[in-house]
Scaffold this active site. Sequence first.
Site, PDB file in Angstrom:
ATOM      1  N   GLU A   1      -4.871  -1.406   0.363  1.00  0.00           N
ATOM      2  CA  GLU A   1      -3.899  -0.507  -0.264  1.00  0.00           C
ATOM      3  C   GLU A   1      -3.195  -1.238  -1.412  1.00  0.00           C
ATOM      4  O   GLU A   1      -2.760  -2.378  -1.237  1.00  0.00           O
ATOM      5  CB  GLU A   1      -2.873  -0.033   0.773  1.00  0.00           C
ATOM      6  CG  GLU A   1      -3.487   0.818   1.872  1.00  0.00           C
ATOM      7  CD  GLU A   1      -2.454   1.346   2.867  1.00  0.00           C
ATOM      8  OE1 GLU A   1      -1.257   1.012   2.742  1.00  0.00           O
ATOM      9  OE2 GLU A   1      -2.841   2.109   3.766  1.00  0.00           O
TER      10      GLU A   1
ATOM     11  N   HIS B   1      -0.566   6.632   2.131  1.00  0.00           N
ATOM     12  CA  HIS B   1       0.290   6.038   3.160  1.00  0.00           C
ATOM     13  C   HIS B   1       1.687   6.662   3.156  1.00  0.00           C
ATOM     14  O   HIS B   1       2.709   5.971   3.092  1.00  0.00           O
ATOM     15  CB  HIS B   1       0.392   4.525   2.975  1.00  0.00           C
ATOM     16  CG  HIS B   1       0.715   3.780   4.241  1.00  0.00           C
ATOM     17  ND1 HIS B   1       0.207   2.539   4.537  1.00  0.00           N
ATOM     18  CD2 HIS B   1       1.509   4.106   5.290  1.00  0.00           C
ATOM     19  CE1 HIS B   1       0.672   2.128   5.702  1.00  0.00           C
ATOM     20  NE2 HIS B   1       1.481   3.077   6.182  1.00  0.00           N
TER      21      HIS B   1
END
Length: 308
Positions: A264, A283
């Site tokens: 990420e 997220h």
Amino acid sequence: MARVVISEFMDAAAVAQLAARHDVLYDAALVDDAPRLLAEAAKADAIVVRNRTQVRGALLEALRRCKVVGRLGVGLDNIDVAGCESRGILVVPATGANALSVAEYVVGTAMLLLRGAYQSSAAVSAGQWPRTALSNGREIAGKTLGLIGFGSIGQLTATRARALGMTVIAFDAMMDEDHPAFAAVGVRCTGLDEVIRSADVLSLHVPLVESTRGLFDAARIASMKPGAVLINTARGGILDEAAVAAALKSGQLGGAAIDVFGTEPLPAAPHFEACPNLVLTPHVAGLTAEANERVSSLIAQKVLEALA
């Protein structure tokens, strides 16, 4: 007066709550400036982070005077908890504070993916009328929700799913079938394999540890009920993303929602191109205006208590 360093975004009211009693450095971009973060960490009596700040290695070594690490969330895989404990640093997560937001995300995306009709705006506005193609969506009532992990988020998800007429089954490696939480929510505890093969919607709610890393690989996805929906709001390393994409393209999976990724921010991912009935989010399942207020307020209070 103690020094509190906040390296990622935090609700303004909670920052003010800390600043009323201590010297606070709040910079939501600090996580992206490693040299400055290390310099500030050396002066910190407390540090407040989300999931991107890695409290390990050089940063942990820099926290020489730190008493407490406040985690604006619940996952602790970005924090060397044992290393903190060995240095006498208390680690405090915001347990339960964002559970409702995640539960609503799971149920909401399950409804969207089962129905399959909500991504037609561009076609309809362009003059197309895909009514026949979108007339075979599925209702959530009567479907079986399978939960892998039955902590506070799993339990809240189960409550909301049952209110919509779903049957809920769950597996949790840390809870036996006599655990009162199952009966309290009206959920049947069963084995991992049975949850996987029986669920119309399967949702993951486990931490990323060695026993769960790669838990959902191609073989496990292949053992799911054909056309089932898979939702991951837990941690990216649990799920084989390429295997999910392949299962969507083959029709083995009827839909998927992925909120967390092995890397990420997610780099270019050509395997996700042209995947049907796929929702990718950055997220944010546990991030809402309300959840951020709850999480931030809880951590501010816990940090203040630790510094008292």
